[in-house]
Design a protein around this motif. Structure first.
Motif, PDB file in Angstrom:
ATOM      1  N   LEU A 188      47.543  58.861  -6.574  1.00 15.94           N
ATOM      2  CA  LEU A 188      48.593  59.041  -5.572  1.00 15.94           C
ATOM      3  C   LEU A 188      48.503  57.987  -4.468  1.00 15.94           C
ATOM      4  CD1 LEU A 188      49.180  62.825  -4.744  1.00 15.94           C
ATOM      5  CD2 LEU A 188      50.786  61.175  -5.706  1.00 15.94           C
ATOM      6  N   CYS A 246      51.364  55.307  -3.475  1.00 18.64           N
ATOM      7  CA  CYS A 246      51.902  55.213  -2.119  1.00 18.64           C
ATOM      8  C   CYS A 246      51.765  53.812  -1.545  1.00 18.64           C
ATOM      9  CB  CYS A 246      51.226  56.246  -1.215  1.00 18.64           C
ATOM     10  SG  CYS A 246      51.745  57.946  -1.563  1.00 18.64           S
ATOM     11  N   ASP A 247      50.721  53.094  -1.924  1.00 22.25           N
ATOM     12  CA  ASP A 247      50.584  51.691  -1.522  1.00 22.25           C
ATOM     13  C   ASP A 247      51.745  50.871  -2.080  1.00 22.25           C
ATOM     14  OD1 ASP A 247      48.248  52.128  -0.139  1.00 22.25           O
ATOM     15  OD2 ASP A 247      46.924  51.475  -1.764  1.00 22.25           O
ATOM     16  N   ILE A 290      54.716  52.112  -2.997  1.00 20.39           N
ATOM     17  CA  ILE A 290      55.941  52.573  -2.337  1.00 20.39           C
ATOM     18  C   ILE A 290      56.139  51.838  -1.017  1.00 20.39           C
ATOM     19  CG2 ILE A 290      56.947  54.542  -1.106  1.00 20.39           C
ATOM     20  CD1 ILE A 290      55.945  56.319  -3.381  1.00 20.39           C
ATOM     21  N   GLU A 291      55.061  51.598  -0.292  1.00 19.61           N
ATOM     22  CA  GLU A 291      55.144  50.873   0.971  1.00 19.61           C
ATOM     23  C   GLU A 291      55.753  49.490   0.767  1.00 19.61           C
ATOM     24  OE1 GLU A 291      52.250  49.504   4.680  1.00 19.61           O
ATOM     25  OE2 GLU A 291      51.385  49.869   2.700  1.00 19.61           O
ATOM     26  N   SER A 337      59.408  63.792  -7.863  1.00 21.14           N
ATOM     27  CA  SER A 337      58.002  64.039  -8.180  1.00 21.14           C
ATOM     28  C   SER A 337      57.771  65.433  -8.748  1.00 21.14           C
ATOM     29  CB  SER A 337      57.135  63.862  -6.925  1.00 21.14           C
ATOM     30  OG  SER A 337      55.775  64.071  -7.235  1.00 21.14           O
ATOM     31  N   TYR A 380      51.902  63.667   0.019  1.00 22.58           N
ATOM     32  CA  TYR A 380      52.641  62.405   0.143  1.00 22.58           C
ATOM     33  C   TYR A 380      52.739  61.995   1.615  1.00 22.58           C
ATOM     34  CZ  TYR A 380      54.217  62.138  -4.738  1.00 22.58           C
ATOM     35  OH  TYR A 380      54.267  62.009  -6.102  1.00 22.58           O
ATOM     36  N   LEU A 400      49.559  60.499   3.000  1.00 21.81           N
ATOM     37  CA  LEU A 400      49.279  59.142   2.521  1.00 21.81           C
ATOM     38  C   LEU A 400      50.278  58.115   3.042  1.00 21.81           C
ATOM     39  CD1 LEU A 400      48.365  60.027  -1.179  1.00 21.81           C
ATOM     40  CD2 LEU A 400      46.790  59.114   0.532  1.00 21.81           C
ATOM     41  N   LEU A 401      51.536  58.543   3.280  1.00 21.59           N
ATOM     42  CA  LEU A 401      52.580  57.596   3.664  1.00 21.59           C
ATOM     43  C   LEU A 401      52.787  57.491   5.173  1.00 21.59           C
ATOM     44  CD1 LEU A 401      55.197  58.342   0.861  1.00 21.59           C
ATOM     45  CD2 LEU A 401      53.950  56.196   1.190  1.00 21.59           C
ATOM     46  N   LYS A 451      51.472  54.591   6.990  1.00 18.78           N
ATOM     47  CA  LYS A 451      52.195  53.363   6.669  1.00 18.78           C
ATOM     48  C   LYS A 451      53.558  53.343   7.370  1.00 18.78           C
ATOM     49  CE  LYS A 451      50.125  53.609   2.031  1.00 18.78           C
ATOM     50  NZ  LYS A 451      49.060  52.631   2.259  1.00 18.78           N
ATOM     51  N   VAL A 504      58.383  61.296   5.142  1.00 18.24           N
ATOM     52  CA  VAL A 504      58.949  61.832   3.914  1.00 18.24           C
ATOM     53  C   VAL A 504      59.831  63.029   4.220  1.00 18.24           C
ATOM     54  CG1 VAL A 504      56.980  61.043   2.546  1.00 18.24           C
ATOM     55  CG2 VAL A 504      56.992  63.381   3.458  1.00 18.24           C
TER      56      VAL A 504
END
Length: 231
Positions: free
Chosen positions: A26, A30-31, A33-34, A46, A82, A85-86, A89, A93
């Motif tokens: 995950l 997410c890296d 997605i950034e 998801s 999510y 993790l996001l 950045k 979400v």
């Protein structure tokens, strides 16, 4: 306006055998997605909610009412992971729960699309899933491949990325089929009805969805999302 990409992640891609989320995979997703968020508008579809929630249902045996309850528990866990993790950045979400009927009702669909437009304006990532609790069993999505396809077609996405736990479609010799230009009986015959233990779909589902999406103008890529950097 930036092109739209729809990314669908299967249950077996982001969870372990016990249903717990695979944090390492995950985090890598997410890296990526950034990076994508800077170039495209994104929608994430998801799976994994039932897997996250089933351990809280005593004697879970995969019955419909148990899966609905597990999804109700698991959805906030999934979205929370999510977000955790996001958010560092600077990506917020948003959860968007839909039913099949939302795509056949023009007013409902337009409201969903308008909401997503506002989310994108504010650099927020919409994460779609089925509203399992209220969904009518007779009218629910067959799996999230179908949901992702309806979103891609309805939103006129440039590309639909079907992230799975296998490399892609294999030929009779076990070699990857690099490109499909026509969905012949021979091509469809290469897929089996097999599916992962955790997931609802399989390669048949993905090919059928790819067939529909490409006919309506959306390119499709089936790939192993567990491989770092693959998206």
């Amino acid at each position: 306006m930036k092109d739209l990409i729809v990314l669908k992640l299967g249950t077996s891609t982001i969870t372990q055998k016990n249903g717990a989320l695979n944090r390492e995979i995950l985090a890598d997703i997410c890296d990526q997605i950034e990076v994508l968020q800077k170039k495209y508008r994104l929608i994430l579809v998801s799976s994994g909610a039932v897997g996250c929630g089933k351990k809280f249902i005593e004697g879970f045996s995969n019955k419909l009412k148990e899966k609905k309850a597990a999804a109700a528990i698991g959805n906030p866990i999934l979205i929370g992971k999510y977000g955790k993790l996001l958010n560092p950045k600077k990506i917020q979400v948003a959860q968007v729960l839909v039913e099949r009927g939302d795509f056949s009702n023009r007013k409902k669909f337009l409201r969903i699309r308008e909401t997503c437009e506002k989310l994108w304006e504010n650099s927020v990532l919409p994460i779609f899933n089925e509203n399992d609790v209220s969904a009518d069993f007779e009218l629910n999505f067959s799996d999230n491949d179908e949901l992702a396809t309806l979103i891609s077609v309805g939103f006129s996405a440039k590309k639909l990325l079907l992230g799975t736990s296998v490399e892609g479609l294999l030929d009779q010799k076990g070699k990857l089929v690099p490109e499909i230009r026509q969905f012949s009986e021979e091509i469809l015959g290469l897929a089996t009805q097999e599916k992962s233990e955790a997931g609802l779909g399989g390669m048949i589902s993905k090919l059928n969805c790819a067939n529909l999406a490409t006919k309506l103008g959306t390119a499709v890529q089936i790939f192993d999302a567990r491989v770092s950097g693959n998206i």
